[in-house]
Design a protein around this motif. Structure first.
Motif, PDB file in Angstrom:
ATOM      1  N   VAL A  68       2.654  -7.288 -14.200  1.00  0.00           N
ATOM      2  CA  VAL A  68       3.090  -6.211 -14.242  1.00  0.00           C
ATOM      3  C   VAL A  68       2.356  -5.181 -12.810  1.00  0.00           C
ATOM      4  N   HIS A  69       1.166  -5.416 -12.921  1.00  0.00           N
ATOM      5  CA  HIS A  69       0.290  -4.243 -11.576  1.00  0.00           C
ATOM      6  C   HIS A  69       0.961  -5.164 -10.524  1.00  0.00           C
ATOM      7  N   ILE A  70       1.637  -6.026 -10.536  1.00  0.00           N
ATOM      8  CA  ILE A  70       2.291  -6.081  -8.805  1.00  0.00           C
ATOM      9  C   ILE A  70       3.458  -5.357  -8.799  1.00  0.00           C
ATOM     10  N   LYS A  71       3.913  -5.383  -9.992  1.00  0.00           N
ATOM     11  CA  LYS A  71       5.395  -5.201  -9.757  1.00  0.00           C
ATOM     12  C   LYS A  71       5.207  -3.341  -9.623  1.00  0.00           C
ATOM     13  N   LEU A  72       4.153  -3.176 -10.755  1.00  0.00           N
ATOM     14  CA  LEU A  72       4.019  -1.740 -10.351  1.00  0.00           C
ATOM     15  C   LEU A  72       3.748  -0.616  -8.974  1.00  0.00           C
ATOM     16  N   ASN A  73       2.615  -1.517  -8.500  1.00  0.00           N
ATOM     17  CA  ASN A  73       2.052  -2.297  -6.845  1.00  0.00           C
ATOM     18  C   ASN A  73       3.074  -1.433  -6.067  1.00  0.00           C
ATOM     19  N   MET A  74       4.218  -2.882  -6.297  1.00  0.00           N
ATOM     20  CA  MET A  74       5.116  -3.088  -5.071  1.00  0.00           C
ATOM     21  C   MET A  74       6.243  -1.736  -5.651  1.00  0.00           C
ATOM     22  N   GLY A  75       6.046  -1.183  -6.879  1.00  0.00           N
ATOM     23  CA  GLY A  75       7.559  -0.350  -7.173  1.00  0.00           C
ATOM     24  C   GLY A  75       6.515   1.003  -5.829  1.00  0.00           C
ATOM     25  N   ILE A  76       5.402   1.671  -6.182  1.00  0.00           N
ATOM     26  CA  ILE A  76       4.635   2.556  -5.429  1.00  0.00           C
ATOM     27  C   ILE A  76       4.869   2.616  -4.104  1.00  0.00           C
ATOM     28  N   LYS A  77       4.769   1.376  -3.513  1.00  0.00           N
ATOM     29  CA  LYS A  77       4.996   0.854  -2.139  1.00  0.00           C
ATOM     30  C   LYS A  77       6.175   1.354  -2.093  1.00  0.00           C
ATOM     31  N   ALA A  78       7.128   1.463  -2.267  1.00  0.00           N
ATOM     32  CA  ALA A  78       8.769   1.645  -1.918  1.00  0.00           C
ATOM     33  C   ALA A  78       8.980   2.641  -2.213  1.00  0.00           C
ATOM     34  N   VAL A  79       8.154   3.934  -2.979  1.00  0.00           N
ATOM     35  CA  VAL A  79       8.544   5.068  -3.025  1.00  0.00           C
ATOM     36  C   VAL A  79       7.747   4.859  -2.086  1.00  0.00           C
ATOM     37  N   ILE A  80       6.723   5.441  -1.103  1.00  0.00           N
ATOM     38  CA  ILE A  80       6.620   6.034   0.016  1.00  0.00           C
ATOM     39  C   ILE A  80       6.175   4.948   1.214  1.00  0.00           C
ATOM     40  N   ASN A  89       9.839   5.319   0.778  1.00  0.00           N
ATOM     41  CA  ASN A  89      10.738   5.669   1.589  1.00  0.00           C
ATOM     42  C   ASN A  89      11.078   7.302   1.790  1.00  0.00           C
ATOM     43  N   GLN A  90       9.507   7.902   1.095  1.00  0.00           N
ATOM     44  CA  GLN A  90       9.007   9.271   1.455  1.00  0.00           C
ATOM     45  C   GLN A  90       9.278   9.209   2.781  1.00  0.00           C
ATOM     46  N   ARG A  91       8.496   7.967   3.648  1.00  0.00           N
ATOM     47  CA  ARG A  91       7.795   8.341   4.959  1.00  0.00           C
ATOM     48  C   ARG A  91       9.190   8.234   5.875  1.00  0.00           C
ATOM     49  N   GLU A  92      10.188   7.385   5.223  1.00  0.00           N
ATOM     50  CA  GLU A  92      11.291   7.731   6.194  1.00  0.00           C
ATOM     51  C   GLU A  92      11.875   8.601   6.054  1.00  0.00           C
ATOM     52  N   LYS A  93      11.816   8.866   4.857  1.00  0.00           N
ATOM     53  CA  LYS A  93      12.854  10.071   4.999  1.00  0.00           C
ATOM     54  C   LYS A  93      12.165  11.926   5.409  1.00  0.00           C
ATOM     55  N   ILE A  94      10.644  12.102   5.887  1.00  0.00           N
ATOM     56  CA  ILE A  94      10.237  12.493   6.344  1.00  0.00           C
ATOM     57  C   ILE A  94       9.918  11.781   7.958  1.00  0.00           C
ATOM     58  N   LYS A  95       9.831  10.931   8.729  1.00  0.00           N
ATOM     59  CA  LYS A  95      10.428  10.112   9.377  1.00  0.00           C
ATOM     60  C   LYS A  95      12.021  10.826  10.057  1.00  0.00           C
ATOM     61  N   GLN A  96      12.717  10.893   9.431  1.00  0.00           N
ATOM     62  CA  GLN A  96      13.686  11.252  10.129  1.00  0.00           C
ATOM     63  C   GLN A  96      14.292  13.196   9.916  1.00  0.00           C
TER      64      GLN A  96
END
Length: 375
Positions: A126-138, A140-147
């Motif tokens: 559960v916690h690995i899934k949660l952490n990987m999900g948070i990393k994916a969101v971050i 994604n946001q980083r990529e949008k900021i980069k754009q």
């Protein structure tokens, strides 16, 4: 570690426990579940491994000699290399106060000894899934900021695009989406406008303001409008569109190379440094209201003669703030840097100006923009 050629990703788990038997049992359980397992016998060793190996999850015992789990967790959370790694506490303590303390200290979960194999595997998953999900969101946001950052950079005109304007610039955003902005507008064959602005704040909305400014300048800075008329129209639009806490400090310099006349408007920004064709350094100081705050503002326009060889430097206050310089209290640094840029090439001017104020030890805490031009 991610693997190539479709090879399955193996998640890395660090077990920190002074009991060798507990480590053996947990390692066997987790390896069989498909995880890569690292081991440490105390908190200090665990922190070192966490920093170097960057596991996806840490199982951390509370009761250990030398450095217990609470102390180790506290040090993990203040280290930038390990602060984001999720930690599950392992303990024989089952009282509520210990669990609450663990969670308040930064642990994401609590597993009580003796371990139940199915519970361990379930909580780890559960916690690995949660952490990987948070990393994916971050990410994604980083990529949008980069754009957004890339879009901002593409909006900034380069000297190669308008060689007749004879300008060079240096732009260094503090955040991915910077608030400083410069533009050069061709009003006629020998008539150019040079604009440098600094939007208040460093939030994401700042990037959209700079995009709007680019359009407003092209629409209003024309040969038909005087500089004060152009800035007044831009100001009225910004007053209607900016949030209440937003405003824009700016400088606008218009150069007519045919008539050898210059016009300057300061809107709450820094002075302009200029060097005449005799190599003499001067500072042009004028006061004016910022853009976007007061709708009924009369912008004072200063017109003066220029000659071929004159140089001007417009810059944002970030370069002075980073250097700890207050220009209004002491003009000497600006006069001194003006003397240094008298004989160098125009291309080298922004870098020389920058290096006068900013050293290798200077902490950059604001956007920096420098726009230099030559008549």
């Amino acid at each position: 570690m991610a693997c190539l050629m479709g090879e399955q990703l193996r998640y890395k788990i660090l077990i920190v426990d002074d009991s060798r038997l507990n480590r053996i049992l947990l390692k066997k359980l987790l390896v069989e579940a498909g995880y890569e397992v690292l081991e440490a016998g105390d908190g200090r060793q665990g922190r070192e491994l966490a920093s170097s190996e960057q596991p996806h999850l840490i199982l951390l015992d509370i009761q250990m000699p030398v450095e217990d789990g609470f102390e180790a967790l506290g040090k993990l959370k203040v280290d930038s290399h390990t602060a984001q790694i999720p930690v599950i506490f392992l303990s024989g303590l089952s009282d509520v106060s210990s669990k609450v303390l663990g969670l308040e200290s930064g642990a994401v979960d609590f597993i009580t000894k003796p371990f139940d194999p199915d519970e361990v595997k379930a909580r780890v998953k559960v916690h690995i899934k949660l952490n990987m999900g948070i990393k994916a969101v971050i990410e994604n946001q980083r990529e949008k900021i980069k754009q957004i950052e890339n879009a901002q950079q593409q909006m900034l005109i380069t000297p190669e695009e308008m060689p007749e304007a004879k300008f060079v610039a240096r732009y260094q955003p503090f955040d991915d989406a910077g608030g400083d902005f410069y533009a050069v507008v061709a009003l006629a064959e020998h008539l150019h406008g040079y604009f440098l602005g600094d939007v208040s704040g460093h939030d994401l909305s700042t990037s959209y303001i700079t995009a709007a400014l680019n359009a407003l300048l092209k629409q209003n800075c024309t040969a038909l409008n005087t500089p004060s008329e152009a800035m007044s129209m831009i100001n009225r639009v910004l007053c209607q569109t900016l949030a209440p806490h937003k405003f824009l400090a700016a400088s606008y310099l218009q150069i007519n190379r045919a008539t050898k006349r210059a016009s300057f408007i300061n809107m709450g920004n820094t002075p302009v440094v200029y060097i005449n064709n005799k190599g003499e350094s001067h500072i042009f100081v004028s006061k004016g209201a910022v853009l976007g705050m007061f709708e009924e503002v009369l912008f004072s326009e200063y017109e003066f003669p220029i000659e071929e060889g004159y140089r001007f430097v417009l810059f944002s206050d970030g370069i002075l703030e980073c250097a700890g310089t207050v220009w209004s209290a002491n003009m000497d640094p600006l006069l001194e840097v003006g003397e240094r840029i008298t004989d160098i090439s125009l291309d080298a001017l922004p870098e020389t100006f920058y290096n006068y104020f900013i050293t290798d030890t200077t902490k950059i805490a604001d956007d920096i923009a420098i726009l230099a031009l030559e008549v």
